[in-house]
Design an enzyme around this catalytic site. Structure first.
Site, PDB file in Angstrom:
ATOM      1  CD  GLU A  25      41.300  55.275  37.997  1.00  0.00           C
ATOM      2  OE1 GLU A  25      42.404  54.735  37.720  1.00  0.00           O
ATOM      3  OE2 GLU A  25      40.360  54.632  38.497  1.00  0.00           O
TER       4      GLU A  25
ATOM      5  CE  LYS B 241      38.331  51.651  37.195  1.00  0.00           C
ATOM      6  NZ  LYS B 241      39.465  51.996  38.087  1.00  0.00           N
TER       7      LYS B 241
ATOM      8  CB  CYS C 264      42.272  52.541  35.562  1.00  0.00           C
ATOM      9  SG  CYS C 264      43.883  51.962  36.130  1.00  0.00           S
TER      10      CYS C 264
ATOM     11  CB  VAL D 221      48.816  49.706  41.419  1.00  0.00           C
ATOM     12  CG1 VAL D 221      48.586  51.090  41.961  1.00  0.00           C
ATOM     13  CG2 VAL D 221      47.524  48.904  41.477  1.00  0.00           C
TER      14      VAL D 221
HETATM   15  C1  ACM Z   1      42.812  50.961  38.596  1.00  0.00           C
HETATM   16  O1  ACM Z   1      41.768  50.611  38.038  1.00  0.00           O
HETATM   17  N1  ACM Z   1      42.959  52.168  39.089  1.00  0.00           N
HETATM   18  C2  ACM Z   1      43.937  50.039  38.707  1.00  0.00           C
END
Ligand code: ACM
Length: 270
Positions: free
Chosen positions: A38, A109, A145, A172
């Site tokens: 990402e 996203k 992510c 993370v």
């Molecule tokens: C994330 O969505 N970068 C944890």
């Protein structure tokens, strides 16, 4: 089919240097689907849209899409990479998809994580890209992510026909590498999670990214599992073989259809 991830440590706010790092890593990889993390060109930690705006790019007219298309054509690879996209005043946390034939599309996203909510607009659409590649057609779903946390996203991609899910990430929290074999199993598809490594800080905090990129099979196997330190392009070779049968009496596609059409939404409350 060769499935690959690039796991590396993007340099925060240094887009040009990240172009070069990515070009060097991809120089020798051929005949593969390759997933990058990402926000691969900018790094991750931004707390204000103004901090990011000048580093973001239009898609597909920006420089990074052009660079990826060039590598894709030269090396005969399909690439999915995270990027900060700008469109007018708005910023999106986006994945670009390119093939040797050129630009295939983008995904914005849907589930923004943490301070991403201060910077990006929400994506609203799930897409599966049908890409002619290596003499066949791949059905490639894309999520980014934190989308992994919401099983509806992978199931939505399955319902739209995905056989492989490309998953650029900057993880993370520690959970995703454990969850991905189950996403792959419950939807009978292959998943390719490309996470970054390293740390980033702002005056307010420090984030550490967990690495541990994973490629998973519909049998809940790890075909690849990296450490938190590995850097580079890592590949696995696998037949994309998706059998909807679970047992002699259970076929996933039929069970899903029955679940949504008969058992869940069209049954009367007793
Ligand atoms: C994330 O969505 N970068 C944890």
């Amino acid at each position: 089919m060769k499935l690959s991830v690039l796991q590396f440590n993007p340099i925060h706010k240094n887009v040009k240097l990240n172009y070069t790092i990515i070009q060097n890593y991809l120089a020798n990889i051929t005949d593969s689907i390759v997933v990058l993390p990402e926000l691969a060109t900018t790094g991750y930690l931004f707390e204000d849209p103004e901090e990011l705006y000048s580093l973001a790019e239009e898609v597909p007219s920006g420089k990074f899409t052009e660079i990826l298309m060039e590598i894709s054509k030269k090396n005969n690879i399909v690439i999915v990479s995270g990027i900060a996209e700008k469109e007018g005043e708005n910023l999106y946390n986006t994945a670009i998809i390119v093939s040797p034939k050129g630009y295939e599309g983008k995904y914005r996203k849907i589930n923004l994580f943490y301070k991403e909510k201060l910077v990006f607009k929400y994506g609203k659409e799930l897409s599966v890209f049908k890409i002619d590649f290596l003499g066949g057609q791949i059905k490639l779903g894309v999520m980014i992510c934190f989308d992994w946390y919401f099983p509806e996203v992978c199931r939505g991609l399955k319902l739209k026909g995905a056989e492989i899910v490309a998953h650029p990430a900057n993880l993370v929290l520690p959970y995703c590498p454990m969850a991905m074999p189950i996403r792959a199993l419950e939807n009978k598809l292959y998943t390719i999670t490309a996470n970054r490594i390293g740390k980033e800080s702002s005056p307010n905090e420090e984030l550490k990214f967990i690495g541990q990129s994973v490629i998973c099979s519909p049998k809940a196997e790890y075909l690849l599992k990296l450490s938190s330190e590995d850097q580079g392009v890592f590949c696995v070779e696998t037949n994309i073989n998706i059998d909807p049968k679970i047992t002699k009496y259970n076929n996933l596609d039929e069970e899903i259809e029955k679940l949504y059409l008969e058992r869940l939404f069209f049954t009367k409350n007793s």
